[in-house]
Design a protein around this motif. Structure first.
Motif, PDB file in Angstrom:
ATOM      1  N   MET A  44      16.849  -5.108   0.872  1.00 45.98           N
ATOM      2  CA  MET A  44      16.133  -4.898  -0.385  1.00 45.98           C
ATOM      3  C   MET A  44      16.857  -3.823  -1.194  1.00 45.98           C
TER       4      MET A  44
ATOM      5  N   LYS B 291      15.918 -12.500  -4.655  1.00 46.59           N
ATOM      6  CA  LYS B 291      14.531 -12.049  -4.434  1.00 46.59           C
ATOM      7  C   LYS B 291      14.495 -10.699  -3.727  1.00 46.59           C
ATOM      8  N   ASN B 292      15.659 -10.173  -3.327  1.00 51.99           N
ATOM      9  CA  ASN B 292      15.726  -8.828  -2.741  1.00 51.99           C
ATOM     10  C   ASN B 292      16.372  -7.829  -3.705  1.00 51.99           C
TER      11      ASN B 292
ATOM     12  N   LYS C  92      10.399  -7.192   5.156  1.00 48.64           N
ATOM     13  CA  LYS C  92      11.136  -8.452   5.390  1.00 48.64           C
ATOM     14  C   LYS C  92      10.434  -9.653   4.743  1.00 48.64           C
TER      15      LYS C  92
ATOM     16  N   GLN D 138      10.023 -11.052   1.951  1.00 47.17           N
ATOM     17  CA  GLN D 138      10.553 -10.964   0.582  1.00 47.17           C
ATOM     18  C   GLN D 138       9.853 -11.920  -0.374  1.00 47.17           C
ATOM     19  N   ASP D 139       9.270 -13.010   0.148  1.00 50.82           N
ATOM     20  CA  ASP D 139       8.569 -13.932  -0.748  1.00 50.82           C
ATOM     21  C   ASP D 139       7.305 -13.291  -1.302  1.00 50.82           C
TER      22      ASP D 139
ATOM     23  N   PHE E  32       6.733 -10.098  -1.476  1.00 52.61           N
ATOM     24  CA  PHE E  32       7.194  -8.966  -2.298  1.00 52.61           C
ATOM     25  C   PHE E  32       7.536  -9.454  -3.713  1.00 52.61           C
ATOM     26  N   ALA E  33       8.386 -10.498  -3.767  1.00 53.62           N
ATOM     27  CA  ALA E  33       8.852 -11.000  -5.067  1.00 53.62           C
ATOM     28  C   ALA E  33       7.703 -11.570  -5.889  1.00 53.62           C
TER      29      ALA E  33
END
Ligand code: PHB
Length: 390
Positions: free
Chosen positions: A122, A140-141, A328, A330-331, A333-334
């Motif tokens: 990230m 996406k990171n 981890k 990331q989906d 998060f994004a």
């Protein structure tokens, strides 16, 4: 027959527990944040302001983001692109950081984005405007809390064309940020009927401006547009005034020219107009609270870099909370960051599809020790994210 089956079951349970444990530790233990910023060189003060802003937001959240306590690891990137990959690897491989926050310099940021892409780490960029970071390098990171290099220039190009300025000389450092800032200016200025008659540059981080100032004096344009920042901006503004140009050829720039620099520039900066996504006189409840808290903590006034650091921490907080502390994921998060409105001291903003703020650019004028708002030069500029495929 029963016995082996039981063993298998126990073994499977043990395995499952072992597999679950690190994930649990990962989303509940300390979150390691790598701060890769300049601590030396022409951008040193910018790095400090970003770190201060980031830490102020974390402190306001009780030292935690997304339920996880934050632990910092620092590396001085020296604004040196040739050391960037090694510095990034130190944070990721030696210190095992979960997320990297950095940096100021566009060339360094490009190398960082490449490592982030290759390793899936990230990355939140709290300044460097390299168009490619939210263009072909997007992911996406990868997030940016600041701006895209072409944007402040574009805003000034629109403003000067509207004023009826016709012939402009540009002067900057010869590297991605300077080139892209001038590129944005030129695009908007020439679209509005102006002409860039000469593009001058010195290598980064040189401050040998004399020969080029002599050239500007002989060309006699209607105005000059510039991108410099940090220590280089202090020197350029003073040299421009000392060369006797300030009163004959108006100087305009991307707002970095006069942000965090006014104490050192003194009289030489008075009256300069610049465009940026922040100013010292917004007078909104959010900005007033931020400025007061920052001044209390650090005994100095914040600048645009402090705001970008603060907002980098906000973005991390939004994403991490949605991912329930699991960086981890990331989906999740994004998804959360894309839907969020970030309550920034600059004014609330949403992120573009390529993860760059969608924001207004203010026209500011230096009065005393402040960049005072004159008006909005360009509203809601969206990073086109050219080449970004996620
Ligand atoms: C950059 O290199 O992208 C950069 C550096 C300093 C600034 C703005 C942009 O103030």
């Amino acid at each position: 027959m029963k016995f082996p089956r039981l063993t298998t079951l126990v073994a499977a349970t043990l395995l499952a527990t072992a597999a679950a444990t690190p994930a649990l530790a990962q989303s509940s233990g300390k979150l390691k944040v790598g701060l890769m910023l300049p601590a030396t060189g022409t951008f040193a003060a910018l790095g400090t302001a970003i770190e201060n802003g980031f830490k102020l937001y974390v402190a306001e959240q009780g030292g935690k983001l997304g339920g996880r306590e934050i632990e910092f690891y620092n590396v001085d990137d020296e604004s040196d692109p040739s050391k960037a990959t090694d510095n990034m690897n130190k944070l990721i491989k030696r210190d095992n950081v979960d997320v990297v926050v950095g940096t100021v310099h566009s060339g360094v940021a490009m190398a960082m984005a490449k490592v982030a892409k290759d390793t899936g780490t990230m990355l939140i960029v709290p300044n460097a405007g390299a168009n490619a970071v939210t263009g072909p390098m997007c992911g996406k990171n990868i997030y940016r809390s600041s701006f895209t290099n072409s944007q402040p220039g574009y805003a000034m190009g629109e403003a000067l064309a509207k004023k009826g300025v016709k012939r402009v000389v540009t002067i900057t450092w010869k590297y991605a940020a300077g080139d892209e800032s001038v590129g944005g200016f030129k695009e908007a200025f020439e679209k509005g009927g102006g002409k860039v008659v000469e593009e001058l540059a010195v290598p980064f981080p040189s401050v040998e401006f004399q020969a080029l100032l002599t050239q500007i004096a002989s060309i006699k344009p209607d105005a000059v547009y510039t991108f410099f920042a940090g220590g280089g901006a202090v020197k350029f503004v003073k040299d421009y005034a000392a060369a006797g140009l300030k009163n004959s050829i108006p100087l305009y720039g991307a707002g970095f020219l006069t942000d965090g620099t006014l104490d050192a520039q003194g009289d030489a900066a008075q009256g300069l107009q610049t465009t940026l996504h922040y100013a010292d006189s917004l007078n909104t409840p959010k900005d007033n609270a931020f400025r007061l808290a920052y001044a209390k903590s650090y005994k100095q006034q914040p600048d645009v870099y402090a705001v970008q650091g603060y907002d980098a921490a906000q973005i991390l907080g939004v994403g991490l909370a949605a991912a329930k502390g699991d960086i981890k994921n990331q989906d999740a998060f994004a998804d959360a960051v894309r839907k969020a409105t970030i309550d920034s001291p600059r004014g609330p903003f949403k992120m573009s599809k390529s993860h760059n703020p969608i924001q207004d650019f203010y026209l500011r004028e230096v009065k005393g020790k402040e960049n005072v708002v004159v008006g909005i030069a360009s509203k809601g500029l969206v990073d086109p994210g050219r080449g970004c495929r996620m």
